[in-house]
Design a protein around this motif. Structure first.
Motif, PDB file in Angstrom:
ATOM      1  N   LEU A 192       5.956  35.947 -26.709  1.00 37.89           N
ATOM      2  CA  LEU A 192       5.505  36.092 -25.323  1.00 37.89           C
ATOM      3  C   LEU A 192       4.055  36.561 -25.255  1.00 37.89           C
ATOM      4  CD1 LEU A 192       6.334  35.976 -22.334  1.00 37.89           C
ATOM      5  CD2 LEU A 192       7.053  38.352 -22.523  1.00 37.89           C
TER       6      LEU A 192
ATOM      7  N   ALA B 118       0.962  34.451 -23.681  1.00 38.63           N
ATOM      8  CA  ALA B 118       0.130  35.006 -22.608  1.00 38.63           C
ATOM      9  C   ALA B 118      -1.347  35.033 -23.009  1.00 38.63           C
ATOM     10  CB  ALA B 118       0.603  36.407 -22.259  1.00 38.63           C
TER      11      ALA B 118
ATOM     12  N   LEU C  73      -4.343  32.887 -21.236  1.00 38.74           N
ATOM     13  CA  LEU C  73      -5.512  33.588 -20.693  1.00 38.74           C
ATOM     14  C   LEU C  73      -6.803  33.065 -21.320  1.00 38.74           C
ATOM     15  CD1 LEU C  73      -6.727  35.870 -18.959  1.00 38.74           C
ATOM     16  CD2 LEU C  73      -6.350  37.399 -20.918  1.00 38.74           C
TER      17      LEU C  73
ATOM     18  N   THR D 118      -0.982  27.466 -26.394  1.00 35.23           N
ATOM     19  CA  THR D 118      -0.053  27.974 -25.374  1.00 35.23           C
ATOM     20  C   THR D 118       1.247  27.175 -25.382  1.00 35.23           C
ATOM     21  OG1 THR D 118      -1.945  28.602 -24.009  1.00 35.23           O
ATOM     22  CG2 THR D 118       0.197  28.501 -22.927  1.00 35.23           C
TER      23      THR D 118
END
Length: 199
Positions: free
Chosen positions: A69, A73, A77, A128
């Motif tokens: 996770l 993230a 970003l 991602t």
């Protein structure tokens, strides 16, 4: 690293003054943004590379999900920051006139920085997607252990009542023990008993 190196090496110029000016429309924020995001993403990628090396040794499913996770993230970003950087640097470069860059000083470095900002968007978006796939696989593998039907239900029902010799039924509560030890009863028929010696 390419964006960081291009801006640091040829992204600043001095025209008739001791002060260094950014080649992107003399906007220091554009150069600072590219350098900051480049260094942050480089350090983050090193940290997640180390995490990927030690990831197979993590035995806790909860820690694996948290690592996946955090990786997802951070990659999302970083992809967003590179998108902003690409738009920002391209806009500032478009507003830069030839008078501000005599002899096209730093123009190749500026174009390379913009191009690699775009490549970084695609790279971090791919990371991602890979992190998301890892996160989903961890949930699916974990659900195999938590959501599987209890196959011992029928066995428990069968094991609760276990008939043994002489018509005696033993009721057990342990599903793994069919009958307790020493559960058979002995018949005490007086005709089968033999008298022992009398003292």
């Amino acid at each position: 690293m390419v964006v960081f190196a291009c801006i640091v090496n040829e992204g600043y110029m001095n025209i008739g003054s001791e002060r260094l000016l950014c080649v992107f429309n003399k906007n220091a924020d554009a150069c600072n943004y590219g350098v900051t995001v480049g260094v942050a993403c480089f350090l983050g990628s090193i940290c997640f590379l180390v995490l990927d090396i030690y990831f197979p040794t993590i035995h806790s499913v909860r820690l694996r999900r948290r690592a996946a996770l955090i990786d997802m993230a951070f990659s999302a970003l970083a992809s967003f920051l590179w998108l902003v950087g690409f738009c920002f640097l391209a806009n500032q470069w478009q507003q830069t006139t030839e008078d501000e860059l005599p002899l096209a000083q730093g123009s190749d470095a500026a174009r390379a920085a913009i191009a690699f900002c775009f490549f970084s968007i695609l790279t971090w978006a791919g990371l991602t997607a890979l992190a998301l796939q890892t996160f989903i696989n961890l949930f699916q593998n974990f659900s195999l252990f938590t959501d599987q039907p209890d196959d011992n239900t029928g066995y428990r029902d069968n094991a609760r009542r276990t008939p043994v010799a002489n018509g005696v039924t033993v009721v057990t509560t342990n599903p793994y023990q069919q009958a307790p030890p020493f559960s058979e009863t002995l018949s005490l028929d007086p005709s089968t008993l033999t008298p022992g010696p009398v003292f």
